[in-house]
Structures are given as C-alpha cells and as structure tokens.
Design an enzyme around this catalytic site. Structure first.
Site, PDB file in Angstrom:
ATOM      1  CD  GLU A 316       1.377   8.988  -3.431  1.00 34.69           C
ATOM      2  OE1 GLU A 316       0.210   8.933  -3.858  1.00 34.69           O
ATOM      3  OE2 GLU A 316       1.637   9.147  -2.248  1.00 34.69           O
ATOM      4  CB  CYS A 391     -15.221 -24.460  -7.242  1.00 28.69           C
ATOM      5  SG  CYS A 391     -14.221 -25.920  -7.018  1.00 28.69           S
TER       6      CYS A 391
HETATM    7  C1  LIG Z   1      -2.846   2.780  -5.195  1.00 25.84           C
HETATM    8  C2  LIG Z   1      -2.240   4.096  -4.974  1.00 25.84           C
HETATM    9  C3  LIG Z   1      -1.136   4.478  -5.733  1.00 25.84           C
HETATM   10  C4  LIG Z   1      -0.543   3.630  -6.825  1.00 25.84           C
HETATM   11  O1  LIG Z   1      -1.416   3.406  -7.881  1.00 25.84           O
HETATM   12  P1  LIG Z   1      -0.861   2.685  -9.205  1.00 25.84           P
HETATM   13  O2  LIG Z   1      -2.038   2.578 -10.073  1.00 25.84           O
HETATM   14  O3  LIG Z   1      -0.354   1.353  -8.785  1.00 25.84           O
HETATM   15  O4  LIG Z   1       0.206   3.549  -9.768  1.00 25.84           O
HETATM   16  C5  LIG Z   1      -0.568   5.702  -5.455  1.00 25.84           C
HETATM   17  N1  LIG Z   1      -1.072   6.518  -4.482  1.00 25.84           N
HETATM   18  C6  LIG Z   1      -2.138   6.165  -3.736  1.00 25.84           C
HETATM   19  C7  LIG Z   1      -2.632   7.084  -2.702  1.00 25.84           C
HETATM   20  C8  LIG Z   1      -2.755   4.958  -3.966  1.00 25.84           C
HETATM   21  O5  LIG Z   1      -3.815   4.627  -3.234  1.00 25.84           O
END
Ligand SMILES: *Cc1c(COP(=O)(O)O)cnc(C)c1O
Length: 463
Positions: A316, A391
């Site tokens: 992911e 600010c």
């Molecule tokens: C935020 C997140 C990602 C992506 O993280 P990156 O650092 O943008 O690659 C993937 N999986 C889950 C569950 C996340 O919370």
C-alpha cells in the site's frame, strides 16, 4: 571542490545542518528530488516543456504542480516490481478524482479510510471491489456503506468493529472480505527501527499479546465475515528494509500459525506501505524491485517453513508514488537577512503560502529542498530558510537550504517532493484558501483540484 566556509559565503558552519553541503552550482537540480519531466532550460524551471512563469501567470501562486507522467511511471514501477501481487495506492497521501483514476488506469487498487475518500473514489468511477477500507474508528455509516457497495476488503482494527461489521453484514445479507490489522511491534522511524514486543500506538491488534490471533479467530468464526488474511503497516517514510523484513516475517509467521491451528486458508497477506521517498540529499530510497525481492524472500521462507502455500501479497504505497511527482510553486514576497552571531546570518525568504499548504515541516520536522525557479543566478549561495505568511514562527516550509544571495521579491521558488501529505493535510489557517493542483501531461497543464477562494470559506460562515 569544497569551499572553505567563511571567506566566500559567510560562517555557515554553525548554522547549517551537517548533511547540507554548500552547492557548487546553486542553480543545479538534484535529479532524485524532482519529477521526471522537470528541467532547467534557459535559466527557468520547466515541466513538460512549460515554464513555471507561464504556469504562475495562468494559475497563480502558490500552486502544486503535478507531473502526471511521473506519477503514472511510479505506479507502474510498483506494479511491475510486485507482479502477481496487488498494489493499493494509499489515497490519503493525495486524494482527487483525477489521481485516483490515473492510479486505477495504471492497474492499482486504492486504499481509503473515510466516507470522504470513498466518495472521491466513487466519483472517479472506481470499482468498489478494487478498494480497501482502513481506519481504527470507522463509523457505523462508513461500515454500512462499505458493505453495501461491496468494497473489496475491510481491514478491521478492534473487537468492537468485528462485531459491528458482522452485524451489519448480516443485516445486509452480505459476506465482506475482512483483513485483520496486526500490530507487529516494529516501530519504524526514518533511518531506524526498533523491534519490540509492544508498540505503543492506536492501530491494530497486538501480535505479542495474542490479540491478533484472537481477532483473526473471531473473524474466521463470524457468521457473516470472510477472513481474507492479515494486514500489517508499520509506519511511513521508512528507508530501512530490515524494518519491513522483520514485520513481514512476524506477520507471515502468524499467518502460517493461523492456517495450521484453525485449518483454514488465508488467501492474502497485506504488508502495508510506508516506503520512503527522497526529500533532500539525505534520503536514499530503495527501488521498488529491491523492496519486492526482500519481502517475497521473507514470505516464501516463512511459508516454506510451515509447509503452506504462499498467499497473494498486497502492498500500500502512498507517499513513494505521489510524493516525488509534485512541486509547490511559490512567489517570494520579502527577503530578510537575520544575523544570528558574528558573521553568521540566515536569509529568511517569505513566500505566499506556508503551513496551510505544507504542514509537514512544522508537524514532523520534515526536511525539504527549494530552488530559485524563475531564473538562474550567478550570486553566491546564501543559507536560507523558506517561510510562509502565517502568524506562527513555526511556519517554515524549508528549514535549511542554500539559495542565491540575490533572491528577491517577485522571484518564483519551487519546493519539490510535495505530492504527498501536503494538499491532503492542508488547512485554511489564517483563512488562507488552499492552492490548486495543476497536472501537467504531454506538455499541457490542467487544473485537477481548483484553488479555493475566500468566497468558499465565507459560504460556511453563517454569521
Ligand atoms: C498511511 C498508510 C499507508 C501509506 O503510507 P505511505 O507512507 O504514504 O506509503 C498505507 N497503509 C496504511 C494502512 C496506512 O495507514
């Protein structure tokens, strides 16, 4: 060639961080920090052949400038490295219809974590079956919607949620695919990680305590849920593959144990995102192929040891895909040298945005780079700090950078690496409307997310 700091450039030694060298050519772009289609031509920064002056004249500043071909190429780099696996683009890094559609066109699935992100994905025409839903506190309405539209996977994060989801699925007569988020006890920070029994944070079920095992068992035995597999995500902006390897080994071992103990097959294993990108010369991200090989090796090893089939993998990435694809274009409003000690001064360069379009420097102590974009300069490099118009003295965009000493009001500055967690974390602090996102593809620019206006803000103010 290294300059003797002092004689030529003032006494930077005490002020600049050790990683920031005095540039030999202050106009040179560090290739790894810029989208693929950015270059300096006749002094001026161009993207896809369009000069930043032209973009600023047409779309105004500040603006996020998004290199769509660069984004698509990074999508493909991940899908090619993880062939046979699923790559989910983490929408929270940057979420707009055009970007989610581009990711889907390049073969990616999409991770969402709120009704708002689901709405964008649906408006972009994405197939709900290609979405994954995350979150430690999804509302009943969000769970209901996810089941109703047939989201491909829902990653559960608490025992209450397993019960809620089972009930909702029963009411709707559906059987959603569920993954269990495992807290593997790997605490990963930029450049380092700690593998502990317990990680003190809100996400997931503890592996060490047996909570993850129990959660998976409950999902497997729930009337209306289908246990697709386990999920682990250890953090963000991580460079150390060892952190991913340790977490993959831990979650793969639990995967194997569950299959054996419960006599079930878990079809998939999700290893999360968090792969680092380069913001400055300090950062040295691993290519997707190296990460893929390392993760596959671990999962194969654990599955072989348990004599089970290797599950279908998913990852992911968010930041590593969209982050490097974008730079923010600002106009300089004021330039102010601040003398800090004898001979040592810092040039404060104020731009027309700041903490409202990039909170990461203030929030995470993030590092960025910047370049004078509207012209090149033969002036000596000066140690500068790019600050916003808000600010707050913490309203810093780029904490440490060398910019030409003749930088002046009216110049354009570009800050690369702002594609992830900048627009998506943007705010209206000081009632500053958020900048647009301008996508450049095949030498043409189009607005994919419009600039907010003061009228937009006043519309919500009912007096
Ligand atoms: C935020 C997140 C990602 C992506 O993280 P990156 O650092 O943008 O690659 C993937 N999986 C889950 C569950 C996340 O919370």
């Amino acid at each position: 060639m290294s300059h003797e700091a002092g004689a030529l450039h003032g006494d930077f030694a005490s002020l600049r961080p050790s990683w920031l060298g005095v540039p030999e050519d202050v106009n040179a772009l560090v290739p790894d920090l810029w989208p693929a289609n950015v270059e300096r031509a006749a002094g001026t920064l161009h993207i896809g052949g369009l000069s930043v002056e032209k973009l600023a004249a047409e779309f105004g500043t500040p603006a996020y400038v998004f290199d769509e071909d660069d984004f698509r190429a990074r999508c493909r780099a991940w899908t090619e490295a993880f062939e046979g696996a699923d790559v989910f683009y983490a929408a929270k890094a940057f979420c707009s219809k055009a970007v989610l559609r581009a990711a889907a066109e390049e073969g990616l699935s999409v991770d969402v974590c709120t009704a708002g992100e689901i709405a964008v994905a649906l408006a972009a025409g994405l197939d709900p079956a290609r979405l994954g839903l995350h979150g430690n506190n999804k509302s009943l309405a969000e769970l209901h919607q996810a089941v109703e539209i047939g989201i491909g996977r829902i990653v559960v994060d608490s025992l209450q949620e397993i019960e809620r989801l089972d009930t909702i699925a029963g009411e709707l007569g559906r059987r959603p695919m569920v993954m269990v988020r495992v807290n593997v006890g790997v605490e990963a920070h930029t450049h380092e990680y700690i593998a502990t029994a317990h990680e003190d944070q809100k996400f997931g079920f503890s592996l060490a305590d047996g909570d993850a095992y129990e959660a998976a068992r409950r999902v497997a035995h729930a009337d209306n849920l289908e246990l697709l597999g386990l999920h682990s995500h250890i953090g963000s902006q991580i460079f150390d593959t060892a952190a991913f390897e340790v977490s993959a080994a831990r979650v793969a071992r639990l995967h194997a144990q569950l299959q054996t103990d419960l006599d079930i097959t878990l079809a998939e294993l999700d290893l999360g995102g968090g792969f680092g990108m380069a913001y400055t010369t300090q950062d040295d991200p691993q290519p997707p192929a190296v990460i893929a090989a390392a993760l596959r090796r671990i999962v194969d090893r654990e599955c072989a040891a348990a004599s089970i089939d290797v599950p279908r993998l998913s990852i992911e990435p968010g930041r590593s895909i969209v982050g490097p694809s974008t730079f923010t274009l600002y106009e300089v409003g004021t330039v102010k040298p601040v003398t800090l000690s004898a001979g040592a001064s810092r040039l404060y360069v104020s731009v027309d945005g700041g903490i409202s379009d990039n909170i990461r420097t203030a929030l995470y102590d993030a590092t960025y780079s910047a370049t004078l974009a509207s012209r090149s300069s033969t002036a000596t490099p000066a140690l500068a700090r790019v600050v916003g118009k808000h600010c707050e003295s913490g309203d810093i965009v780029v904490k440490d950078e060398f910019l030409p000493a003749d930088i002046a009001p009216g110049d354009l500055i570009a800050v690369p690496g702002t594609g992830a967690y900048c627009r998506s974390m943007g705010s209206n602090y000081n009632h500053v409307p958020r900048p647009p996102v301008v996508a450049v593809r095949n030498g043409e620019a189009r607005v994919i997310l419009a600039r907010e206006t003061v009228e937009d803000l006043l519309r919500l103010d009912l007096g």
